[in-house]
Design a protein around this motif. Structure first.
Motif, PDB file in Angstrom:
ATOM      1  N   GLN A  97       0.811  -1.212   0.000  1.00  0.00           N
ATOM      2  CA  GLN A  97       0.000   0.000   0.000  1.00  0.00           C
ATOM      3  C   GLN A  97       0.843   1.261   0.000  1.00  0.00           C
ATOM      4  O   GLN A  97       1.864   1.348   0.694  1.00  0.00           O
ATOM      5  CB  GLN A  97      -0.933   0.001   1.215  1.00  0.00           C
ATOM      6  CG  GLN A  97      -1.924  -1.129   1.139  1.00  0.00           C
ATOM      7  CD  GLN A  97      -2.971  -1.081   2.220  1.00  0.00           C
ATOM      8  OE1 GLN A  97      -2.746  -0.568   3.300  1.00  0.00           O
ATOM      9  NE2 GLN A  97      -4.127  -1.638   1.924  1.00  0.00           N
ATOM     10  N   TRP A 104      -2.114   7.157  -0.372  1.00  0.00           N
ATOM     11  CA  TRP A 104      -3.469   6.712  -0.714  1.00  0.00           C
ATOM     12  C   TRP A 104      -4.158   5.983   0.426  1.00  0.00           C
ATOM     13  O   TRP A 104      -5.379   5.894   0.468  1.00  0.00           O
ATOM     14  CB  TRP A 104      -3.430   5.815  -1.951  1.00  0.00           C
ATOM     15  CG  TRP A 104      -3.004   6.566  -3.152  1.00  0.00           C
ATOM     16  CD1 TRP A 104      -1.786   6.495  -3.777  1.00  0.00           C
ATOM     17  CD2 TRP A 104      -3.755   7.541  -3.873  1.00  0.00           C
ATOM     18  NE1 TRP A 104      -1.745   7.370  -4.836  1.00  0.00           N
ATOM     19  CE2 TRP A 104      -2.945   8.020  -4.919  1.00  0.00           C
ATOM     20  CE3 TRP A 104      -5.036   8.072  -3.731  1.00  0.00           C
ATOM     21  CZ2 TRP A 104      -3.374   8.991  -5.812  1.00  0.00           C
ATOM     22  CZ3 TRP A 104      -5.454   9.035  -4.626  1.00  0.00           C
ATOM     23  CH2 TRP A 104      -4.635   9.485  -5.654  1.00  0.00           C
ATOM     24  N   HIS A 105      -3.378   5.437   1.353  1.00  0.00           N
ATOM     25  CA  HIS A 105      -3.971   4.651   2.437  1.00  0.00           C
ATOM     26  C   HIS A 105      -3.695   5.272   3.813  1.00  0.00           C
ATOM     27  O   HIS A 105      -3.841   4.612   4.828  1.00  0.00           O
ATOM     28  CB  HIS A 105      -3.487   3.203   2.365  1.00  0.00           C
ATOM     29  CG  HIS A 105      -3.859   2.548   1.074  1.00  0.00           C
ATOM     30  ND1 HIS A 105      -5.071   1.934   0.887  1.00  0.00           N
ATOM     31  CD2 HIS A 105      -3.208   2.465  -0.105  1.00  0.00           C
ATOM     32  CE1 HIS A 105      -5.137   1.475  -0.348  1.00  0.00           C
ATOM     33  NE2 HIS A 105      -4.023   1.795  -0.976  1.00  0.00           N
ATOM     34  N   TRP A 110     -10.181  15.714  -0.379  1.00  0.00           N
ATOM     35  CA  TRP A 110      -9.138  14.707  -0.172  1.00  0.00           C
ATOM     36  C   TRP A 110      -9.314  13.991   1.162  1.00  0.00           C
ATOM     37  O   TRP A 110      -9.111  12.779   1.256  1.00  0.00           O
ATOM     38  CB  TRP A 110      -7.752  15.346  -0.252  1.00  0.00           C
ATOM     39  CG  TRP A 110      -7.281  15.488  -1.654  1.00  0.00           C
ATOM     40  CD1 TRP A 110      -7.132  16.640  -2.362  1.00  0.00           C
ATOM     41  CD2 TRP A 110      -6.903  14.424  -2.541  1.00  0.00           C
ATOM     42  NE1 TRP A 110      -6.692  16.368  -3.625  1.00  0.00           N
ATOM     43  CE2 TRP A 110      -6.541  15.012  -3.764  1.00  0.00           C
ATOM     44  CE3 TRP A 110      -6.839  13.042  -2.431  1.00  0.00           C
ATOM     45  CZ2 TRP A 110      -6.115  14.269  -4.858  1.00  0.00           C
ATOM     46  CZ3 TRP A 110      -6.422  12.298  -3.512  1.00  0.00           C
ATOM     47  CH2 TRP A 110      -6.061  12.900  -4.709  1.00  0.00           C
ATOM     48  N   LYS A 115     -12.031  11.447   0.713  1.00  0.00           N
ATOM     49  CA  LYS A 115     -11.590  10.339  -0.144  1.00  0.00           C
ATOM     50  C   LYS A 115     -10.639   9.408   0.603  1.00  0.00           C
ATOM     51  O   LYS A 115     -10.790   8.190   0.576  1.00  0.00           O
ATOM     52  CB  LYS A 115     -10.896  10.866  -1.396  1.00  0.00           C
ATOM     53  CG  LYS A 115     -10.234   9.732  -2.182  1.00  0.00           C
ATOM     54  CD  LYS A 115     -10.042  10.044  -3.591  1.00  0.00           C
ATOM     55  CE  LYS A 115      -9.441   8.904  -4.365  1.00  0.00           C
ATOM     56  NZ  LYS A 115     -10.178   7.662  -4.324  1.00  0.00           N
ATOM     57  N   LEU A 116      -9.644   9.985   1.248  1.00  0.00           N
ATOM     58  CA  LEU A 116      -8.655   9.157   1.941  1.00  0.00           C
ATOM     59  C   LEU A 116      -9.263   8.426   3.130  1.00  0.00           C
ATOM     60  O   LEU A 116      -8.882   7.281   3.415  1.00  0.00           O
ATOM     61  CB  LEU A 116      -7.457  10.007   2.349  1.00  0.00           C
ATOM     62  CG  LEU A 116      -6.672  10.615   1.170  1.00  0.00           C
ATOM     63  CD1 LEU A 116      -5.540  11.492   1.686  1.00  0.00           C
ATOM     64  CD2 LEU A 116      -6.142   9.545   0.239  1.00  0.00           C
ATOM     65  N   ASN A 172     -10.934   5.448   1.687  1.00  0.00           N
ATOM     66  CA  ASN A 172      -9.925   4.434   1.366  1.00  0.00           C
ATOM     67  C   ASN A 172      -9.551   3.641   2.613  1.00  0.00           C
ATOM     68  O   ASN A 172      -9.486   2.410   2.597  1.00  0.00           O
ATOM     69  CB  ASN A 172      -8.662   5.072   0.789  1.00  0.00           C
ATOM     70  CG  ASN A 172      -8.825   5.560  -0.622  1.00  0.00           C
ATOM     71  OD1 ASN A 172      -9.861   5.357  -1.260  1.00  0.00           O
ATOM     72  ND2 ASN A 172      -7.806   6.223  -1.131  1.00  0.00           N
TER      73      ASN A 172
END
Length: 151
Positions: A64, A68-69, A86, A89-90, A93
């Protein structure tokens, strides 16, 4: 603050971000294959399509990216533009990662996460250290492992 790219350029840049066969993933695959481990890639019948699947050990590896994670390391930082978008979104995730890992463990699979910071930067680990860490984890009974280990 406005984006320094046009919408078309930003779209092209974002489309170029790979989901599989990334450099960190290939690095992990080469090290483990050279050490004698055999695995399957991106098994679509398992939740989250793990990057590497070791049916013999009933274990999976996710490689990963720290951004992004949302890994809590020096490589992760919050974007300055569209901060709320963001963040949402994150966070999605991260929630998805936890859900997938829980499902896999419920199915009897063991989960190992290799973070990008373990493979890049000044604190990167050698291939031997990566293999040794994974081997140590395989030989214990823990259902979850992480590299680098949480502090």
């Amino acid at each position: 603050m406005t984006d320094v790219h046009t919408i078309a350029v930003r779209s092209k840049n974002m489309a170029a971000i790979r989901g599989c066969d990334t450099k960190p993933e290939i690095c992990v695959r080469k090290a483990l294959h050279q050490a004698g481990f055999r695995y399957r890639l991106h098994v679509s019948t398992l939740p989250g399509r793990p990057d590497l699947v070791f049916p013999k050990y009933k274990s999976v590896i996710f490689v990963q990216g720290c951004f992004w994670h949302m890994h809590q390391c020096a490589m992760f930082h919050w974007p300055k533009t569209r901060a709320e978008w963001w963040k949402a979104k994150l966070m999605r995730n991260r929630a998805h990662d936890e859900l997938v890992q829980d499902k896999l463990r419920e199915m009897g699979w063991r989960v190992y996460v290799v973070w990008e910071c373990a493979l890049r930067g000044k604190n990167r680990l050698s291939a031997e250290q990566l293999v040794a860490s994974f081997t140590d984890w395989l030989n214990c009974d823990l259902p979850y492992g992480e590299l680098p280990a949480p502090e």
